[in-house]
Design an enzyme around this catalytic site. Structure first.
Site, PDB file in Angstrom:
ATOM      1  N   ARG A   1       0.860  -1.188   0.000  1.00  0.00           N
ATOM      2  CA  ARG A   1       0.000   0.000   0.000  1.00  0.00           C
ATOM      3  C   ARG A   1       0.895   1.237   0.000  1.00  0.00           C
ATOM      4  O   ARG A   1       1.706   1.422   0.911  1.00  0.00           O
ATOM      5  CB  ARG A   1      -0.890   0.009   1.248  1.00  0.00           C
ATOM      6  CG  ARG A   1      -1.666   1.293   1.375  1.00  0.00           C
ATOM      7  CD  ARG A   1      -2.546   1.375   2.611  1.00  0.00           C
ATOM      8  NE  ARG A   1      -3.178   2.678   2.625  1.00  0.00           N
ATOM      9  CZ  ARG A   1      -3.228   3.493   3.656  1.00  0.00           C
ATOM     10  NH1 ARG A   1      -2.729   3.144   4.826  1.00  0.00           N
ATOM     11  NH2 ARG A   1      -3.800   4.669   3.553  1.00  0.00           N
TER      12      ARG A   1
ATOM     13  N   HIS B   1      -2.954  10.939   0.655  1.00  0.00           N
ATOM     14  CA  HIS B   1      -2.462  10.702   2.015  1.00  0.00           C
ATOM     15  C   HIS B   1      -1.826  12.005   2.521  1.00  0.00           C
ATOM     16  O   HIS B   1      -0.623  12.088   2.733  1.00  0.00           O
ATOM     17  CB  HIS B   1      -1.467   9.533   2.025  1.00  0.00           C
ATOM     18  CG  HIS B   1      -1.254   8.895   3.369  1.00  0.00           C
ATOM     19  ND1 HIS B   1      -1.400   7.540   3.592  1.00  0.00           N
ATOM     20  CD2 HIS B   1      -0.914   9.419   4.573  1.00  0.00           C
ATOM     21  CE1 HIS B   1      -1.132   7.267   4.870  1.00  0.00           C
ATOM     22  NE2 HIS B   1      -0.833   8.395   5.481  1.00  0.00           N
TER      23      HIS B   1
ATOM     24  N   GLU C   1      -7.632   8.493   6.273  1.00  0.00           N
ATOM     25  CA  GLU C   1      -7.956   9.093   7.575  1.00  0.00           C
ATOM     26  C   GLU C   1      -8.403  10.550   7.505  1.00  0.00           C
ATOM     27  O   GLU C   1      -7.743  11.446   8.048  1.00  0.00           O
ATOM     28  CB  GLU C   1      -6.732   9.023   8.511  1.00  0.00           C
ATOM     29  CG  GLU C   1      -6.246   7.641   8.803  1.00  0.00           C
ATOM     30  CD  GLU C   1      -5.092   7.629   9.807  1.00  0.00           C
ATOM     31  OE1 GLU C   1      -4.604   8.717  10.178  1.00  0.00           O
ATOM     32  OE2 GLU C   1      -4.688   6.547  10.222  1.00  0.00           O
TER      33      GLU C   1
ATOM     34  N   ASN D   1      -7.641   1.898   9.695  1.00  0.00           N
ATOM     35  CA  ASN D   1      -6.335   2.073  10.352  1.00  0.00           C
ATOM     36  C   ASN D   1      -6.575   2.049  11.849  1.00  0.00           C
ATOM     37  O   ASN D   1      -7.377   2.835  12.367  1.00  0.00           O
ATOM     38  CB  ASN D   1      -5.701   3.424   9.991  1.00  0.00           C
ATOM     39  CG  ASN D   1      -5.209   3.475   8.558  1.00  0.00           C
ATOM     40  OD1 ASN D   1      -5.263   2.486   7.822  1.00  0.00           O
ATOM     41  ND2 ASN D   1      -4.731   4.636   8.146  1.00  0.00           N
TER      42      ASN D   1
ATOM     43  N   TYR E   1      -4.612   1.551  15.799  1.00  0.00           N
ATOM     44  CA  TYR E   1      -3.369   1.442  16.558  1.00  0.00           C
ATOM     45  C   TYR E   1      -3.571   1.189  18.050  1.00  0.00           C
ATOM     46  O   TYR E   1      -2.797   0.506  18.676  1.00  0.00           O
ATOM     47  CB  TYR E   1      -2.546   2.738  16.414  1.00  0.00           C
ATOM     48  CG  TYR E   1      -1.944   2.923  15.036  1.00  0.00           C
ATOM     49  CD1 TYR E   1      -0.653   2.470  14.752  1.00  0.00           C
ATOM     50  CD2 TYR E   1      -2.655   3.536  14.010  1.00  0.00           C
ATOM     51  CE1 TYR E   1      -0.081   2.628  13.497  1.00  0.00           C
ATOM     52  CE2 TYR E   1      -2.089   3.703  12.752  1.00  0.00           C
ATOM     53  CZ  TYR E   1      -0.812   3.242  12.499  1.00  0.00           C
ATOM     54  OH  TYR E   1      -0.263   3.396  11.251  1.00  0.00           O
TER      55      TYR E   1
ATOM     56  N   GLU F   1      -3.680  -0.112   8.008  1.00  0.00           N
ATOM     57  CA  GLU F   1      -2.523   0.252   8.844  1.00  0.00           C
ATOM     58  C   GLU F   1      -2.703  -0.328  10.227  1.00  0.00           C
ATOM     59  O   GLU F   1      -3.805  -0.299  10.778  1.00  0.00           O
ATOM     60  CB  GLU F   1      -2.385   1.782   9.020  1.00  0.00           C
ATOM     61  CG  GLU F   1      -1.806   2.514   7.856  1.00  0.00           C
ATOM     62  CD  GLU F   1      -1.699   4.014   8.102  1.00  0.00           C
ATOM     63  OE1 GLU F   1      -1.472   4.432   9.258  1.00  0.00           O
ATOM     64  OE2 GLU F   1      -1.855   4.761   7.118  1.00  0.00           O
TER      65      GLU F   1
END
Ligand code: GAL
Length: 472
Positions: A110, A156, A204, A333, A335, A395
């Site tokens: 990606r 991005h 995002e 994404n 985390y 991600e």
């Protein structure tokens, strides 16, 4: 077939650390394992071969008078005055990146297209930079030759300066941005869509809007524009998606989706269930409900914004119809996790906290909490149906702080990936339709306002002049 142990948390006390190892089971055939990067974070060559400036060039190079501290020292927008001028030098060293990818055996890569490398002045009318087109053509062709699927992000975060300042003054705040973005996306479909079959429109939107146009802590450093800029990102995505539908889908036969950022928000006690649900609505539902749900903002979100005395932009009926179902997959994404606690004096009457018992990483905001990933995946499936909209984790990863030393001891990162991939597997067993997983990142890179002080790579990069990449 890849096999992982996986762990489960005994739910109940969100700060508890108990884990049990349960079974081992294989991933489905064809599961897309991959690595991810983004143009501004790795390419460098900011002024080479006709590339135009982007808001990140401006933001990282800018230090105005107000950024001089009492000792007369520069206080830059980015830690240590770092910029992406060289970054990982990927514009010049694609062959090295390809070798790394082949070496890790990934099935997909990606990466994102630099808008101002392709269209230096933002629009096709004002000129196409053939060097940029050739650079991405070579990447795409080399990936395909090596059986690596290109997963391409159209945007991005590196908006051309010309768009931000001249064509649509204010950038994502300006309502004309959605058409300008859709034109750029269409240029990408036309230039690369004969070979690229997996497109992500925006990466995002919540993060680049809130931090770049509302809090002013990322490019372009504007403040106070959360609701209007967020609204424009939905229109931009939907217009690009519909452009693909009407002009390219029949011949190119690819899929187009959007990547949303979300933490898991865990209520501190049962009393906070509703608040945590509202927080999910604000962070993720804002985009997910119009696109994967009803086409409009959820009633709970509308009420929450009205109660806070703010004006939520409204979609027309025609926009609602176009929003609904405007994505072929759900890009996520993820985390970390937060605990949601009631707080009378806070905005939206809630505050986010973390448990002291959670491990730390190189980023203050990132604490490994693998069970939060599992809960988030199951939440998304129940709410927006991953059978209808297959989910790709675009991600996931963890950072270490740069301490000036060459640090190849990655055990904490190995643990992060093992436990997070295990959590994902558990969610899959419980019915979540996950089709791929892309780790962030292929290599250490320009970590936005943190510059090179935080390292997210599965390859360690020596940024001191030589850009050497070391693997252990
Ligand atoms: C994401 C972003 C990436 C990367 C990562 C680590 O929000 O999309 O570009 O920087 O965070 O912080």
């Amino acid at each position: 077939m890849i096999r992982f142990f996986f762990f489960s948390t005994i739910f109940g006390d969100p700060c508890g650390n108990s884990r049990e190892v349960i079974e081992v089971s294989p991933f489905p055939e064809g599961f897309l394992w991959g690595l991810a990067t983004a143009s501004y974070q790795i390419e460098g060559s900011w002024r080479e071969d006709g590339r135009g400036n982007s808001i990140w060039d401006d933001y990282s190079h800018y230090w105005g008078k107000e950024n001089i501290n009492v000792n007369g020292e520069q206080r830059c927008n980015v830690d240590k005055c770092h910029t992406g001028d060289i970054a990982c030098d990927s514009y010049k060293q694609w062959n090295r990146d390809l070798a790394l990818l082949k070496n890790t055996n990934v099935k997909t890569y990606r990466f994102s297209l630099s808008w101002s490398r392709l269209l230096p002045y933002g629009t096709e009318d004002l000129g196409v930079n053939q060097y940029g087109v050739e650079y991405y053509n070579k990447m795409i062709n080399d990936l395909l030759e090596n059986d690596i699927v290109p997963f391409v992000t159209i945007y991005h975060w590196d908006l051309p300066s010309e768009v931000q300042n001249i064509i649509a003054p204010g950038g994502w705040v300006n309502s004309s941005i959605s058409d300008i973005f859709a034109d750029y996306a269409e240029f990408c479909f036309r230039a690369f869509g004969d070979r690229v079959k997996n497109w992500i429109t925006l990466n995002e939107p919540g993060i680049f809007v809130d931090q770049g146009y509302h809090e002013g802590i990322m490019a372009p450093g504007m403040k106070g524009h959360m609701l209007d800029a967020r609204f424009n990102t939905i229109l931009a995505h939907v217009k690009a998606y519909r452009r693909y539908d009407s002009k390219y889908r029949a011949t190119q036969k690819g899929q187009v989706g959007i990547t949303l950022f979300s933490m898991w928000n865990e209520p501190e006690t049962n009393q906070e269930n509703q608040l945590a649900a509202l927080k999910m609505e604000l962070d993720l539902g804002w985009w997910a409900e119009p696109i994967f749900g009803s086409g409009d903002f959820a009633p709970g979100l509308k009420k929450m914004i009205a109660d806070a005395g703010k004006n939520l932009p409204t979609f027309t009926d025609e926009q609602i119809a176009l929003n609904k179902g405007a994505s072929d997959f759900f890009g996520l994404n993820h985390y970390t996790t937060r605990i949601i606690r009631a707080c009378n004096s806070c905005e939206f009457e809630l505050e986010e906290v973390e448990c002291d018992s959670w491990p730390t990483t190189g980023s203050v905001w990132l604490r490994p909490v693998p069970w939060g990933f599992e809960k988030l995946l199951e939440f998304i499936h129940k709410r927006w149906d991953t059978d209808k909209y297959p989910l790709y984790v675009t991600e996931n990863g963890a950072s270490s702080k740069d301490d000036g030393l060459q640090d190849l001891n990655d055990q904490f990162r190995v643990d992060y990936y093992k436990t997070y991939v295990s959590a994902m597997k558990r969610a899959m067993i419980n019915g979540v339709n996950v089709k791929g997983y892309m780790a962030w990142s292929l290599m250490d890179n320009f970590e936005w306002a943190r510059g090179y002080t935080e390292r997210f790579g599965v390859h360690w990069v020596d940024f001191n002049g030589k850009i050497k990449i070391l693997t252990n």
